[in-house]
Design a protein around this motif. Structure first.
Motif, PDB file in Angstrom:
ATOM      1  N   TRP A 169       6.287   1.059  -8.176  1.00 47.59           N
ATOM      2  CA  TRP A 169       6.360   1.945  -7.015  1.00 47.59           C
ATOM      3  C   TRP A 169       7.741   2.599  -6.925  1.00 47.59           C
ATOM      4  CZ3 TRP A 169       3.366   4.537  -4.023  1.00 47.59           C
ATOM      5  CH2 TRP A 169       3.843   5.061  -2.832  1.00 47.59           C
ATOM      6  N   GLY A 170       8.796   1.823  -7.155  1.00 51.91           N
ATOM      7  CA  GLY A 170      10.153   2.372  -7.140  1.00 51.91           C
ATOM      8  C   GLY A 170      10.357   3.418  -8.221  1.00 51.91           C
TER       9      GLY A 170
ATOM     10  N   ARG B 272       6.269  -3.627  -7.227  1.00 52.20           N
ATOM     11  CA  ARG B 272       7.431  -3.049  -6.548  1.00 52.20           C
ATOM     12  C   ARG B 272       8.249  -2.180  -7.499  1.00 52.20           C
ATOM     13  NH1 ARG B 272      10.339  -7.501  -5.100  1.00 52.20           N
ATOM     14  NH2 ARG B 272       8.696  -8.026  -3.648  1.00 52.20           N
TER      15      ARG B 272
ATOM     16  N   LYS C  66       9.588  10.840  -9.195  1.00 50.02           N
ATOM     17  CA  LYS C  66       8.559  11.791  -8.739  1.00 50.02           C
ATOM     18  C   LYS C  66       7.388  11.869  -9.720  1.00 50.02           C
ATOM     19  CE  LYS C  66      11.201  13.216  -5.336  1.00 50.02           C
ATOM     20  NZ  LYS C  66      11.545  12.122  -4.473  1.00 50.02           N
TER      21      LYS C  66
ATOM     22  N   TRP D  92       4.178  11.083  -9.356  1.00 47.20           N
ATOM     23  CA  TRP D  92       3.027  10.780  -8.523  1.00 47.20           C
ATOM     24  C   TRP D  92       1.709  10.909  -9.276  1.00 47.20           C
ATOM     25  CZ3 TRP D  92       4.619   8.065  -4.840  1.00 47.20           C
ATOM     26  CH2 TRP D  92       5.822   8.343  -4.196  1.00 47.20           C
TER      27      TRP D  92
ATOM     28  N   MET E 219       7.990   5.344  -9.566  1.00 44.38           N
ATOM     29  CA  MET E 219       7.240   6.550  -9.217  1.00 44.38           C
ATOM     30  C   MET E 219       7.937   7.321  -8.102  1.00 44.38           C
ATOM     31  SD  MET E 219       3.192   5.648  -9.625  1.00 44.38           S
ATOM     32  CE  MET E 219       3.097   4.775  -8.115  1.00 44.38           C
ATOM     33  N   ARG E 220       8.534   6.616  -7.144  1.00 42.40           N
ATOM     34  CA  ARG E 220       9.247   7.296  -6.062  1.00 42.40           C
ATOM     35  C   ARG E 220      10.517   7.963  -6.555  1.00 42.40           C
ATOM     36  NH1 ARG E 220      10.515   3.610  -1.191  1.00 42.40           N
ATOM     37  NH2 ARG E 220      12.458   4.711  -1.526  1.00 42.40           N
ATOM     38  N   ALA E 221      11.276   7.286  -7.397  1.00 42.79           N
ATOM     39  CA  ALA E 221      12.561   7.823  -7.848  1.00 42.79           C
ATOM     40  C   ALA E 221      12.382   8.989  -8.816  1.00 42.79           C
ATOM     41  CB  ALA E 221      13.379   6.720  -8.507  1.00 42.79           C
TER      42      ALA E 221
END
Length: 52
Positions: free
Chosen positions: A11-12, A8, A18, A20, A14-16
Motif C-alpha cells: 500500500w505504501g 502495508r 502513484k 494505482w 502504491m501511494r508513494a
C-alpha cells in the motif's frame, strides 16, 4: 503478523509511486486464487480448471 506488513508495504509503495493501476490487478489475482482454492475439493473443479 508478516502478512500485514506485506500489505502495508504494498500500500505504501502504491501511494508513494502513484501506481494505482496495480490495485485492480492484485484484486483480480486474489479473487482467482481464492476461487481455485475453494473449488479444488468441489464437484465444479474440472469445469473451473478448463477456464484457465
Amino acid at each position: 503478523m508478516a502478512n500485514s506488513s506485506v500489505v502495508r508495504e504494498l500500500w505504501g509503495f502504491m501511494r508513494a509511486r502513484k501506481k494505482w493501476w496495480l490495485l485492480p490487478l492484485i484484486v483480480v489475482m486474489l479473487l482467482i486464487g481464492t476461487l481455485l482454492v475453494f473449488a479444488k475439493g468441489s464437484v465444479l473443479a474440472p469445469f473451473i480448471y478448463t477456464i484457465f
